[in-house]
Design an enzyme around this catalytic site. Structure first.
Site, PDB file in Angstrom:
ATOM      1  N   SER A 108       0.834  -1.204   0.000  1.00  0.00           N
ATOM      2  CA  SER A 108       0.000   0.000   0.000  1.00  0.00           C
ATOM      3  C   SER A 108       0.868   1.253   0.000  1.00  0.00           C
ATOM      4  CB  SER A 108      -0.886   0.006   1.252  1.00  0.00           C
ATOM      5  OG  SER A 108      -1.392   1.299   1.483  1.00  0.00           O
ATOM      6  N   GLN A 129       0.563  -0.117  -4.743  1.00  0.00           N
ATOM      7  CA  GLN A 129      -0.767   0.514  -4.852  1.00  0.00           C
ATOM      8  C   GLN A 129      -0.660   2.017  -4.642  1.00  0.00           C
ATOM      9  OE1 GLN A 129      -2.562   1.462  -1.599  1.00  0.00           O
ATOM     10  NE2 GLN A 129      -3.933   2.652  -2.887  1.00  0.00           N
ATOM     11  N   TYR A 131      -2.907   5.854  -4.558  1.00  0.00           N
ATOM     12  CA  TYR A 131      -4.110   6.691  -4.613  1.00  0.00           C
ATOM     13  C   TYR A 131      -3.762   7.915  -5.455  1.00  0.00           C
ATOM     14  CZ  TYR A 131      -6.070   4.164  -0.576  1.00  0.00           C
ATOM     15  OH  TYR A 131      -6.578   3.207   0.277  1.00  0.00           O
ATOM     16  N   THR A 157      -6.018   2.527  -6.865  1.00  0.00           N
ATOM     17  CA  THR A 157      -7.271   2.386  -6.113  1.00  0.00           C
ATOM     18  C   THR A 157      -8.152   3.597  -6.390  1.00  0.00           C
ATOM     19  OG1 THR A 157      -6.170   1.090  -4.415  1.00  0.00           O
ATOM     20  CG2 THR A 157      -8.261   2.081  -3.797  1.00  0.00           C
ATOM     21  N   ARG A 166     -15.359   5.157   9.442  1.00  0.00           N
ATOM     22  CA  ARG A 166     -15.222   3.933  10.256  1.00  0.00           C
ATOM     23  C   ARG A 166     -15.476   4.286  11.706  1.00  0.00           C
ATOM     24  NH1 ARG A 166      -9.945   3.126   7.053  1.00  0.00           N
ATOM     25  NH2 ARG A 166     -10.963   3.294   5.031  1.00  0.00           N
ATOM     26  N   LYS A 253      -8.316  -0.866  -9.000  1.00  0.00           N
ATOM     27  CA  LYS A 253      -8.954  -1.519  -7.837  1.00  0.00           C
ATOM     28  C   LYS A 253     -10.086  -0.649  -7.299  1.00  0.00           C
ATOM     29  CE  LYS A 253      -7.721  -3.171  -3.183  1.00  0.00           C
ATOM     30  NZ  LYS A 253      -8.185  -2.144  -2.245  1.00  0.00           N
ATOM     31  N   HIS A 277     -13.475  -2.192  -1.233  1.00  0.00           N
ATOM     32  CA  HIS A 277     -12.480  -1.822  -0.227  1.00  0.00           C
ATOM     33  C   HIS A 277     -12.723  -2.584   1.083  1.00  0.00           C
ATOM     34  CE1 HIS A 277      -9.410   1.560   0.001  1.00  0.00           C
ATOM     35  NE2 HIS A 277      -9.317   1.059   1.224  1.00  0.00           N
ATOM     36  N   ARG A 280     -14.909  -0.911   3.797  1.00  0.00           N
ATOM     37  CA  ARG A 280     -14.357   0.151   4.647  1.00  0.00           C
ATOM     38  C   ARG A 280     -14.669   1.545   4.126  1.00  0.00           C
ATOM     39  NH1 ARG A 280     -10.361  -1.817   8.008  1.00  0.00           N
ATOM     40  NH2 ARG A 280      -8.947  -0.048   7.950  1.00  0.00           N
TER      41      ARG A 280
HETATM   42  C1  LIG Z   1      -6.472  -2.376   7.715  1.00  0.00           C
HETATM   43  C2  LIG Z   1      -6.747  -2.221   6.264  1.00  0.00           C
HETATM   44  C3  LIG Z   1      -6.074  -1.233   5.543  1.00  0.00           C
HETATM   45  C4  LIG Z   1      -6.319  -1.095   4.175  1.00  0.00           C
HETATM   46  N1  LIG Z   1      -5.595  -0.162   3.475  1.00  0.00           N
HETATM   47  C5  LIG Z   1      -5.745  -0.090   2.128  1.00  0.00           C
HETATM   48  C6  LIG Z   1      -4.926   0.773   1.354  1.00  0.00           C
HETATM   49  O1  LIG Z   1      -4.054   1.458   1.887  1.00  0.00           O
HETATM   50  N2  LIG Z   1      -5.124   0.809   0.020  1.00  0.00           N
HETATM   51  C7  LIG Z   1      -6.083   0.048  -0.614  1.00  0.00           C
HETATM   52  O2  LIG Z   1      -6.237   0.104  -1.835  1.00  0.00           O
HETATM   53  N3  LIG Z   1      -6.869  -0.781   0.108  1.00  0.00           N
HETATM   54  C8  LIG Z   1      -6.711  -0.877   1.447  1.00  0.00           C
HETATM   55  N4  LIG Z   1      -7.480  -1.748   2.159  1.00  0.00           N
HETATM   56  C9  LIG Z   1      -8.451  -2.599   1.456  1.00  0.00           C
HETATM   57  C10 LIG Z   1      -7.808  -3.909   0.998  1.00  0.00           C
HETATM   58  O3  LIG Z   1      -6.870  -3.682  -0.030  1.00  0.00           O
HETATM   59  C11 LIG Z   1      -8.867  -4.868   0.457  1.00  0.00           C
HETATM   60  O4  LIG Z   1      -9.618  -4.197  -0.517  1.00  0.00           O
HETATM   61  C12 LIG Z   1      -9.790  -5.409   1.541  1.00  0.00           C
HETATM   62  O5  LIG Z   1      -9.089  -5.696   2.713  1.00  0.00           O
HETATM   63  C13 LIG Z   1     -10.475  -6.660   1.007  1.00  0.00           C
HETATM   64  O6  LIG Z   1     -11.367  -7.179   1.928  1.00  0.00           O
HETATM   65  P1  LIG Z   1     -10.992  -8.370   2.937  1.00  0.00           P
HETATM   66  O7  LIG Z   1     -10.236  -7.733   4.050  1.00  0.00           O
HETATM   67  O8  LIG Z   1     -12.318  -8.882   3.343  1.00  0.00           O
HETATM   68  O9  LIG Z   1     -10.149  -9.384   2.185  1.00  0.00           O
HETATM   69  C14 LIG Z   1      -7.262  -1.924   3.528  1.00  0.00           C
HETATM   70  C15 LIG Z   1      -7.929  -2.904   4.256  1.00  0.00           C
HETATM   71  C16 LIG Z   1      -7.678  -3.072   5.601  1.00  0.00           C
HETATM   72  C17 LIG Z   1      -8.391  -4.167   6.346  1.00  0.00           C
END
Ligand SMILES: Cc1cc2nc3c(=O)[nH]c(=O)nc-3n(C[C@H](O)[C@H](O)[C@H](O)COP(=O)(O)O)c2cc1C
Length: 385
Positions: A108, A129, A131, A157, A166, A253, A277, A280
């Protein structure tokens, strides 16, 4: 010796036990009512696979080619910000464990470890990845650094116009780095191993953005940074810009609408992650799986497709492939492993998922993962038939 974790659910329980609540909620939680978060896992769980009988499954092949490289299983470690809050050098450990298990790892932009630290620790090329920021100079510099670190795939993303609401994080007073306060003192003291390893260790921050306005903030300020810095006026030409600058495979993404999937292809995407995501961001979004078939139909093979969101079992990967994906990303499943036991925990999480993929294929009577398709699905009979 502690018994082995047997499932991602076991690792989640261990992560819950080992992390202060603020940290567990940070990885486990989603936006608002967490309806989208739950929908992701429920949609996958609801799918039934229809097994074939008397098929020779003695020679299994679970390997796939994703964006120019062959991997042991169709699984990519999703980009997750601040994994270093769970275990020191968290992202470097994720990258090392993934490489050892023949799995793609995506770093990330918002990681704790910098690109260079991960490059030094990871024995295999990884993905990066990004932004889109208002200041495209920062994006450009990050792409240059990623290329210098041997990154092969750029993941753009596109679902983060603002930081998702959140509520667990807001309620818990989540900060980066975590601060010990009167309100969380007991929680911190009852997790001494985490406290010694991370809480009292060097301050965790955003390794790739060192020196920028995003260093060392509470969650409200991070949200404000995101609000200030994330580009809220992009158009699809931004993807063309990224594609020109990167000069390699770009995965977009955060696509849910088949029309956006088509647009992504038109503007040069080599791959798409169908993703909300992990629930989230937008808590009104559909489960990623529920739109996958429509997206795959619209893409029509012009780009590779990954399902992202809710993967907790190897069978989930097979189910995604049966709906038209070529692979999956998994985020929390690996973070639970990291929080439970560092690199060994990530390795165990990957081992569990890989074993479950193999086990699913054997029981399904489909020895080749690249031949999994919609015929593996148990479709509900049409009403009245
Ligand atoms: C703690 C955390 C931080 C995340 N940070 C990013 C991020 O910095 N960039 C991003 O594209 N997605 C981020 N995501 C989303 C993940 O890339 C992914 O889309 C997501 O975790 C998929 O769902 P899952 O946890 O059920 O597998 C984050 C997810 C979590 C749980």
């Amino acid at each position: 010796m502690r018994p082995l974790a047997h499932s991602i659910a076991d690792l989640r329980e261990r992560a819950r036990a080992r992390l202060p609540r603020t940290l567990f909620d940070f990885i486990d939680g989603g936006a608002q009512d967490e309806a989208t978060l739950r929908a992701n896992t429920e949609a996958l769980r609801a799918v039934r696979l229809l097994p074939r009988a008397l098929v020779d499954v003695s020679e299994l092949d679970t390997s796939v080619e994703l964006l120019g490289r062959r991997y042991a299983t169709p699984l990519v470690v999703a980009p997750t910000g601040l994994a270093g809050l769970l275990w020191p050098r968290g992202e470097a450990l994720l990258a090392a464990a993934a490489a050892a298990r023949g799995t793609a790892f995506c770093l990330s932009m918002m990681s704790a470890c910098s690109l260079e630290e991960v490059h030094a620790a990871a024995p295999a090329p990884f993905w990066f990845q990004l932004y889109l920021l208002k200041d495209r100079g920062i994006n450009e510099a990050l792409m240059e650094r990623a290329r210098a670190c041997g990154c092969e795939v750029l993941v753009l993303t596109v679902d983060t116009k603002i930081q998702g609401p959140r509520e667990r994080d807001i309620r818990n007073g989540f900060t980066v780095p975590p601060r010990i306060t009167a309100a969380n003192l007991l929680d911190m003291l009852t997790h001494p191993a985490w406290l010694a390893r991370v809480g009292l260790g060097p301050a965790v921050s955003f390794g790739n953005l060192a020196g920028s306005a995003c260093a060392s903030r509470d969650v409200v300020s991070i949200a404000r940074f995101a609000q200030d810095q994330y580009d809220q006026t992009p158009s699809w030409t931004a993807l063309e810009w990224v594609k020109r600058r990167w000069r390699g495979p770009v995965l977009v993404k955060g696509i849910l609408d088949p029309r956006d999937a088509w647009l992504a292809c038109e503007h040069g995407a080599d791959a798409i992650a169908v993703s909300n995501h992990g629930g989230r961001q937008f808590d009104q979004a559909p489960a990623a799986l529920s739109v996958l078939e429509d997206v795959a139909a619209r893409v029509g093979g012009r780009a590779q497709i990954l399902l992202d969101g809710g993967v907790r079992r190897g069978a989930d990967v097979v189910k995604a492939l049966a709906h038209g994906a070529q692979g999956c990303m998994a985020g929390r499943a690996l973070l639970f492993g990291l929080a439970a036991n560092g690199e060994a925990g990530v390795s165990r999480a990957l081992e569990i998922l890989q074993e479950e993929v193999r086990n699913t294929l054997v029981l399904l009577g489909q020895p080749r993962i690249d031949q999994v398709d919609a015929r593996c699905l148990m479709r509900e009979p049409a009403p009245g038939s």
